[in-house]
Each structure stands twice: as structure tokens, then as C-alpha cells.
Write an enzyme that holds these catalytic residues in place. Structure first.
Site, short mmCIF file in Angstrom:
data_model
loop_
_atom_site.label_atom_id
_atom_site.label_comp_id
_atom_site.label_asym_id
_atom_site.label_seq_id
_atom_site.Cartn_x
_atom_site.Cartn_y
_atom_site.Cartn_z
N LYS A 7 1.60 4.51 7.27
CA LYS A 7 0.86 5.34 6.32
C LYS A 7 1.33 6.79 6.46
O LYS A 7 2.02 7.15 7.42
CB LYS A 7 -0.65 5.29 6.59
N SER A 23 0.80 -1.22 0.00
CA SER A 23 0.00 0.00 0.00
C SER A 23 0.83 1.27 0.00
O SER A 23 0.29 2.37 -0.16
CB SER A 23 -0.95 0.02 1.20
#
Length: 204
Positions: free
Chosen positions: A160, A123
Site C-alpha cells: 500500500k 487494490s
């Protein structure tokens, strides 16, 4: 990575570093023997040859002070713990125990990392963070909007990019195939800040 040094070899390497730092030139074999308390220059020569074999220095026999420190040796190395795995995609439960340690050259990152975490998932690929990478993390419980963070949500961790709002936080992936994760600000725990990465030598 270079081979691990014995305690005595590390002391000789530290001696060379200090002489370069203080005097601007490498020590002679006689000076190393004197500083280290060796009985002869031959003992210093033995350690220097070992350091060269292990990739820390290059010896130039045509010079009186012909000891060249290679880049990583100049800065030195430190063992950083790999303390768990982080899912770069779907959060997974953190593994708190140290799995192993990895030697990392000091000065490799602008900010000194506290530990390494292994990435699983894709991701964050558009940020250059790939599956199997070891991310270098500086332990911190605060972060600024826009920083890549290691965050804990309900006892699970993920890596993230952090976006802060007034009452909430959004964890942004760097891959269009994944959705942002939005959480109330009071439910988000920052574990650390991403300061760089290395390719895991055990991944190849």
C-alpha cells in the site's frame, strides 16, 4: 527474457562489456581468444554465435569489431528471488521461502531491488500495480510518507501507499473499492520499499 548462459558464455559476455567500458570499442575475435585463453579465434567465434542466438549480442560481419551488445546484455542480468506473495487488497500471510528466481536486467530500476513479490488482488490498480505483477522491493525497515511499501501487520503482509501521522500510520489503497488501513505506528512493520515492477512471465 533471453536464454540462460553457460559459465563460459557469461565470461565472454563479461569480456565484451569490460572492453567496451575500458576502450570504448568491442574486442576483436583474436582479442577475445587471447583474453580468454582460447587456442584459436574459432573458439571465440563459436561463443559469439551462441551469444547472438541467445539474444545478447548482434554480430555485424562487415565490421572488424562488429559486436553489438543489446541493451539488457550491456547491463547484465541478475537472478532475483521471488520470496512470497503479497495481497494487494486483503492482507494474506507471507510465504517466506523462495518460490523461484527471475532474471532481471541490472539497471532496470533506479534503486536496486533485493527481491520480488507477487501481487494478488486489485487494490493498487490505480497506481499501475495489477494482479499477477512481480513488484521489485528494496529491503528496508524505514520508509517515508507517500512511498509504496510492503508492510507487515500482525504477521500478515500487504502493499500500500504509506501515510504517516504522529501516532499512527495509514496504508492507502489505490482503488476506491477498498478502505484505508489505519494502524498504531508501533504495530506497523515495514518490510521493504517498492522500486518498480515487471509483468510476471508465468502469468501469461
Amino acid at each position: 527474457m533471453s536464454s540462460k548462459l553457460t559459465d563460459r558464455q557469461q565470461q565472454v559476455l563479461d569480456c565484451i562489456r569490460e572492453c567496451l567500458k575500458d576502450n570504448g570499442m568491442a574486442p576483436t575475435r583474436a582479442e577475445i581468444a587471447d583474453i580468454m585463453g582460447f587456442q584459436s579465434k574459432n573458439a571465440a567465434s563459436d561463443h559469439l554465435r551462441a551469444l547472438e542466438r541467445k539474444g545478447y549480442i548482434k554480430l555485424h560481419s562487415d565490421r572488424s569489431r562488429g559486436i553489438q551488445l543489446l541493451d539488457h546484455a550491456y547491463w547484465g542480468e541478475e537472478e532475483l528471488p521471488v520470496v512470497g506473495k503479497v495481497a494487494a487488497g486483503i492482507p494474506i500471510e507471507a510465504i517466506e521461502n523462495v518460490e523461484r528466481t527471475v532474471p532481471v536486467p541490472q539497471g532496470l530500476f533506479k534503486q536496486r531491488p533485493t527481491y520480488l513479490l507477487k501481487v494478488q488482488g486489485d487494490s493498487m490498480v490505480d497506481a499501475g500495480i495489477f494482479d499477477g505483477d512481480l513488484i521489485a522491493v528494496r529491503k528496508s525497515n524505514v520508509a517515508r510518507s507517500g512511498e509504496i511499501v510492503v508492510a507487515r501487520i500482525d504477521e500478515e503482509v500487504t502493499v500500500k501507499t504509506l501515510k504517516l501521522n504522529k501516532s499512527s500510520a495509514t496504508l492507502l489503497p489505490a482503488n476506491e473499492a477498498y478502505e484505508p488501513i489505519k494502524v498504531p505506528a508501533d504495530q506497523l512493520i515495514i518490510e521493504g520499499i517498492f522500486v518498480g515492477l515487471i509483468r510476471d512471465p508465468n502469468s501469461f
